[in-house]
Every structure is written in C-alpha cells, then in structure tokens.
Enzyme design. Structure first.
Site, PDB file in Angstrom:
ATOM      1  N   LYS A  84     -12.625 -16.081  -8.881  1.00 51.35           N
ATOM      2  CA  LYS A  84     -11.899 -17.024  -8.031  1.00 51.35           C
ATOM      3  C   LYS A  84     -11.788 -16.381  -6.660  1.00 51.35           C
ATOM      4  O   LYS A  84     -10.890 -15.588  -6.388  1.00 51.35           O
ATOM      5  CB  LYS A  84     -10.519 -17.355  -8.596  1.00 51.35           C
ATOM      6  CG  LYS A  84      -9.839 -18.472  -7.816  1.00 51.35           C
ATOM      7  CD  LYS A  84      -8.532 -18.906  -8.445  1.00 51.35           C
ATOM      8  CE  LYS A  84      -7.967 -20.114  -7.691  1.00 51.35           C
ATOM      9  NZ  LYS A  84      -7.796 -19.868  -6.257  1.00 51.35           N
ATOM     10  N   GLU A 120     -17.327 -21.054  -1.159  1.00 54.97           N
ATOM     11  CA  GLU A 120     -16.206 -20.430  -0.460  1.00 54.97           C
ATOM     12  C   GLU A 120     -16.708 -19.663   0.753  1.00 54.97           C
ATOM     13  O   GLU A 120     -17.691 -18.912   0.668  1.00 54.97           O
ATOM     14  CB  GLU A 120     -15.498 -19.459  -1.409  1.00 54.97           C
ATOM     15  CG  GLU A 120     -14.058 -19.220  -1.095  1.00 54.97           C
ATOM     16  CD  GLU A 120     -13.146 -20.276  -1.718  1.00 54.97           C
ATOM     17  OE1 GLU A 120     -11.920 -20.143  -1.555  1.00 54.97           O
ATOM     18  OE2 GLU A 120     -13.644 -21.221  -2.354  1.00 54.97           O
TER      19      GLU A 120
END
EC number: 6.5.1.2
Length: 680
Positions: free
Chosen positions: A125, A183
């Site tokens: 993450k 990301e």
C-alpha cells in the site's frame, strides 16, 4: 509530420526509440545501460534534430516531458470508471473476516472452485497520490487525480514530466482506450535531498514524502513539477476498450501485462492462498518495510481471479474483493501543555490537545484530537500530563492515554466551555450524544463556510459554480457573513476574486439570482438544521406550506409531521429560537428569495407508498425520480425499513438493496417505476 524515407527522419525515430529503451531500463527496471553523460548526449542530439524540424515533434517524444506554461487552475475530468477507495483492516481477525466474506460470496455466486482456499494477489500500500492515466491508441491522452472518486483534477501536463510514466505504450495490438491506475510518490532519499534544496533557497520544506509528492504534482506550473523527483508505480486499471486480444484472467497476470506495456511495478508482491498466505506476506513486508526506498502504510490483498472479482462486485465506495491491511499506528510520548476547543464546520465542539512538539510517523505533531469531553474523562487526561500520542492510520494524531505515574502535582482537569469561543452562542449537548455543539448555526463564523457550501449544494439552492475555493475567498474577504449576503454580490465585486474573469462572474451572479425561485423544501434543507435531511425537509414543507408557519410551529405541531420525533422537533425549535437564525431567514426574504411549495399533479397513484432509491438509474437521476414519485403522492425515504413499500434499484446498488432483500421489501427497477407512474 515525419517522412518515412527521409534519412534524418529515420535517424530521429531511431534516436527516440533508443532513448525510450534507456528510460525503461533506468526508471522501470532500475538497471541503467549507459551513463548519465551518454544519456544526456542522446537527448541533446534529439533536441537538435527536433529544433531543425519542429514539424516532426510529436506528443510522445521524450523531449516533451519538460513542463509547459503555468495553468490558471486545474480543470476537472470525470472518471469513465469510478476510482474507488479500499476498506481498511487493522487486526488479524479483520483479515479472517475478510476471507470469510470473500469465500461466502464466491459460494453464493456458484464459483465453488474459486471459493476453496481463495487465491489473493498481495501488494504494497504505497503512501502517495492516486492517479488515473488514460491512453488513446497507445499515446498518453490525459491524467487525473482520484478527487471524489467520480471526478478528479486534470494533471496531464504534470504527469507528462514524470520520467517513469511512458508517453507511448510499448508493444503491438494495443487497446484503443487504456487507463492505468497507480501511485505517484517520492523516494525517501529524493525527499531528503529536495528538502535540503528548498531550505537552502529559503523556500517551504515538506513534512513527509507523501506531502512533497502531492504538493509537487498539484503545481499549477508544470515546470516546477518537472524539477521534482517524482515516481509512478502501477497497480490497477480503469477503462480498457477496443482490444482484440483476450485480457489476462488474473490480477497478477494483468500486472505482468502492465510491465510489458512499460509501466513500473513495486517489486514486493506475490500470489498467496488463504488467510495464512496473506498474513505471512504482511509479516514479511513488516520486516523489510524500513529497507524499502519509499514510504508504505500497509499492504493490499486482492482476490486474484478476475472472474471472482467481478462476481463479488462492490459495496458503497469500495470493492468487496480487496482490502488494505494497515500497519499499527506509530506512538510516542510528549507533554500535554493545554486543552483548547475547536468549532467544526457543523458546530461540533472538539477538545484539542496542545502538545510539546514531537516527531511521530514522519511528521512533527503539535496538536492532537481528544475527541470529546467524555473521552477526556474516561481516559483521565489532565493538563500537564505526559501523554502517549498516536498517528491513527498514519494520518490523524490523537491522544491515546496519559502516563499517571509521571503526573505533576499541579496537573489540572479540563472544564468544557459553555459558550462558543467564536460567536458566543450557547453550547448544547443532547442527552444521548457525546458531542457538544455550538447553537450558532448560520450566525457562527466557524460554521459559515460549510453552511454556505451546504446551502449552495445541488440538493439545496443549487447555485452552480459556487465551490469551496470561491466560498473561502468570499468569507475571508469579509464580503459574505450569511446566506443573504450572496444575493448582494455584484459582477464587479466577484471579478476581484482570484482567477475570476467577467464571464465567470456573470455566470455565478446569474446562478445566484436564479436560486431565488426555490422550492420551500430545498430552502428548509439549505438552512442546515440539525437532523433535517432532504426527506424531512420535504415533509415539513408539505405539512406547513410556508417558512413563517414552520418557524412559529410548536414542538407539539412538529410531532404531527410524518417521522418527526422528539429529537428532530427539539432540534428544529432550538434552531428557530436563536434570534440570529431568525434574522438570517428574514434577510433572505428581504433580498428576494421566494420559497414556493412543490406543485403537485392530480396523479395520486403512489399515495401511501414509501420509496427508497439506490444505485444509478438508466435515464433518471435519483433526484428526478424522487420528484416524480412525490408529485404522484408518494414519499421518498433515505433508508430502508419494514415500512418501505418499494426499493428502486439501479446499477451498483449497495447496502440498501441488500437490506431490502433481508426485510422482504419489493425491489423494482426504473421501467417498473415508470409503469407505476403511468409514463410507459
């Protein structure tokens, strides 16, 4: 346009391909093939060729990563496929429960083979900024931030400056439309170096790599973004269309395909089975976390088989087939110097701890939430204590507990204020609530911006163009103190706001003027009375028929309105008992706001029936469908209960549909509603 048989054009194309190969090796594979000086020489040669033949420059040329002219503001881009967030898990028991939900869901869907020891793709993450990048015919078309999940900010010019983002996809037989999601972040060492440079120039330093990445990507001047060491890692996708080859069958294979297209992937990922496999990956990443070049705040588990993902679907704003397993919050001890109260946008009074500065989770913390008065009493936190501070979920600092053994003799208990520190209105706390609130409502400056935004929203006064940035300026300039002040704004005055031209100012003034002719129910909802939502506002408007009658109503009269109980009636009476709220409403009427009752048709075929709308309907918005139901004598509610007559379900219907099925409530679609309304 490049001429295929021109030797210089062929040399230019070969040079571009050579540079793209080295970009892939350096930024994606982390295995450079040549020195920086050799790479610079190749780029210089390409720049010379393109300078000699500017007509040959294409958007996907390596030279086009340099930022262009500054933007005046970010435009908006609506995501073709919503960018959803993930549900969070913190304990091992949460992961066991997630796996059970997945297994049960697959069995219910008849996928028994996939339900037996479910296969999961495990990833990091990443702690950065989520981005969707759209390619059309293999060439980067545009990029947008997540935003609210439906609409994000157009950051195309800035994304083009990031070297690890390919301007053109690799390979043959590419989809006509392909949206990669991932990301944008900054490595720790790059972050440290950037801050050193910022400090040496006397400019702002960033508090952590995520803050630096977000601030760098959201620069209106792409030339600034181009100078920042940003990186991109892919982990998902949005729209994919116009692809003749079959897509991979698993999430892991999709990631492998992304790598072939030229996208970098985080290397710490693996496919596992069941709860044991997920937890083992979590423990492994916990061990190597400190050695990773970038910040992470947990791991992500996704059901690996795409057919299983599709069968599990989504609930609310998150997929059922994925979950984020967050790392424990970081905790440190520091001195509690004092407790102040803040007035939130909805009037909530929140005690805030003023702390001796302490570094926790990559951020220097000086303030932390104490939640409410009861929490302070329960934890026995006193001013002067040494306390444990945690960054909950690596984001919000909170005081966890005091250390009584270190308590000084002069430590003091906290006493809640009785008057709002901003507007002086009474602080109220209902018997069954933990939070104290300012009763100032429309009058309180702390609530003013949120009150105006709420009043201008689509379901209230529906003032198009009156967004958060404009409201911030209007209030900060002292031009708007209450809703009525909006109607006194001129085009010339609005033109004085930042990035506001005449046409935009005229459009906003026209939208404000149009909102004067508003349904009574919308005006009641716009006032922001606590516990009064859209449905209750409609019921009040229908029962009382005018604002004056509603303001003068006793609690006994209010209790006669459908589904208005003691809590709601008490809240309404307290709101209208405040003189400054009465003054605001009188001022609205004075400037020409003319509330009108919803016109009812002669069709009362739905009278006595209560409807709940959920999901996305094929042709109507839920507001349009709700208005038609009410015009036909029906009632629209926001929640499903045994009293609900029908649930009208569209695509992506979530928990309301599930509850309707549990309670045995009739579920219909838009076509069936049309027939009930006599429209088809």
């Amino acid at each position: 346009m490049v001429i295929k048989h021109d030797p210089e054009a062929q040399a230019l194309q070969a040079l571009r391909n050579e540079i793209r190969k080295h970009d892939q090796a350096y930024y994606v594979q982390d295995a450079p093939l040549i020195s920086d000086a050799q790479y610079d020489a190749l780029m210089h040669e390409l720049q010379k060729l393109e300078a000699a033949h500017p007509e040959w420059i294409t958007p996907d040329s390596p030279t086009q990563r340099v930022g262009g002219a500054p933007l005046s503001s970010f435009a908006s881009i609506r995501h073709a496929v919503p960018m959803l967030s993930l549900g969070n898990a913190f304990e091992e028991a949460d992961i066991t429960a997630f796996d059970k939900r997945v297994t049960d869901g697959l069995r219910d869907a008849g996928l028994l083979g996939l339900a037996d020891m479910v296969e999961y793709n495990c990833e990091l993450k990443l702690d950065g900024l989520a981005i969707g990048i759209r390619y059309e015919n293999g060439v980067l078309a545009h990029a947008a931030t997540r935003g609210d999940g439906q609409t994000g900010e157009d950051v195309t010019s800035n994304i083009r400056t990031i070297a690890s983002v390919p301007l053109r996809l690799q390979g043959e037989n590419l989809p006509s439309v392909f949206e990669i999601r991932g990301e944008v972040l900054m490595n720790r060492q790059d972050f440290i170096k950037l801050n050193q440079q910022q400090d040496a120039r006397g400019e702002k330093v960033f508090v952590n790599p995520r803050n630096a990445a977000a601030g760098s990507l959201r620069q209106l001047d792409p030339r600034i973004t181009a100078k920042r060491p940003l990186r991109f890692f892919a982990y998902g996708w949005g729209e994919i269309s116009g692809f003749t080859s079959p897509l991979p069958l698993t999430h892991a294979d999709m990631l492998a395909w992304f790598s072939q297209l030229g996208f970098p992937l985080a290397q710490e990922r693996r496919v596992v089975k069941g709860v044991h496999g997920m937890l083992e990956f979590y423990r492994h990443v916990s061990r190597v976390r400190a050695s990773l070049p970038y910040e992470i705040d947990g791991v992500v588990y996704k059901v690996n088989h795409l057919a299983a993902q599709q069968a599990l679907g989504f609930v609310s704003r998150a997929p059922r087939f994925a979950v984020a397993h967050k790392f424990p919050a970081k905790e440190v001890s520091t001195k509690l110097l004092g407790i102040e109260v803040q007035v939130g946008r909805t009037g909530a009074i929140t005690p805030v701890a003023r702390l001796q500065p302490v570094f926790v989770g990559g951020v220097t913390v000086t303030n932390a939430t104490l939640h409410n008065e009861d929490e302070i009493r329960r934890k026995d936190v006193r001013i002067g204590d040494t306390v444990i501070v945690r960054r909950a979920g690596d984001v919000i600092p909170e005081v966890v507990r005091p250390l009584p053994e270190l308590r000084p003799a002069d430590a003091r208990e906290f006493v809640m204020v009785t008057a709002c520190p901003v507007c002086g209105s009474a602080i109220e706390r209902l018997p069954d609530e933990a939070v104290s609130r300012c009763s100032g409502g429309l009058f309180c400056a702390a609530q003013r911006k949120q009150s105006i935004l709420h009043a201008a929203s689509r379901k209230a006064l529906d003032i198009e163009g009156l967004g958060e940035k404009i409201v911030d300026q209007l209030v900060d300039q002292g031009w708007v103190h209450s809703l009525a002040d909006l109607y006194r704004l001129s085009v010339e005055k609005i033109m004085g706001l930042e990035r506001m031209g005449r046409k935009s100012a005229e459009n906003l003034v026209n939208a404000i003027e149009k909102s004067k002719q508003v349904e009574l129910s919308r005006l009641i909802y716009a006032l922001g009375i606590r516990h009064v939502g859209e449905t209750t506002a409609r019921d009040l408007a229908s029962y009382f028929g005018s604002m004056t009658a509603l303001m003068q109503a006793s609690e006994e009269e209010l209790l006669k309105v459908t589904e208005v109980g003691p809590v709601v009636s008490g809240s309404i009476r307290r709101f209208f008992a405040e003189q400054h709220n009465q003054d605001v409403i009188a001022d609205l009427l004075q400037v020409g706001v003319q509330p009108k009752q919803l016109e009812k048709s002669q069709n009362d075929t739905l009278a006595g029936n209560t409807f709940v709308l959920t999901g996305t309907l094929p042709t109507w918005s839920r507001e349009e469908a709700g208005k038609l139901i009410m015009e036909a004598g029906g009632k629209v509610s926001g929640s499903v209960s045994k009293k609900t007559s029908y649930v009208v379900a569209g695509d992506d219907a979530g928990s309301k549909l599930e509850k309707a099925r549990q309670l045995g409530v009739n579920v219909i679609d838009e076509d069936q509603l049309r027939r009930m309304l006599g429209l088809s």
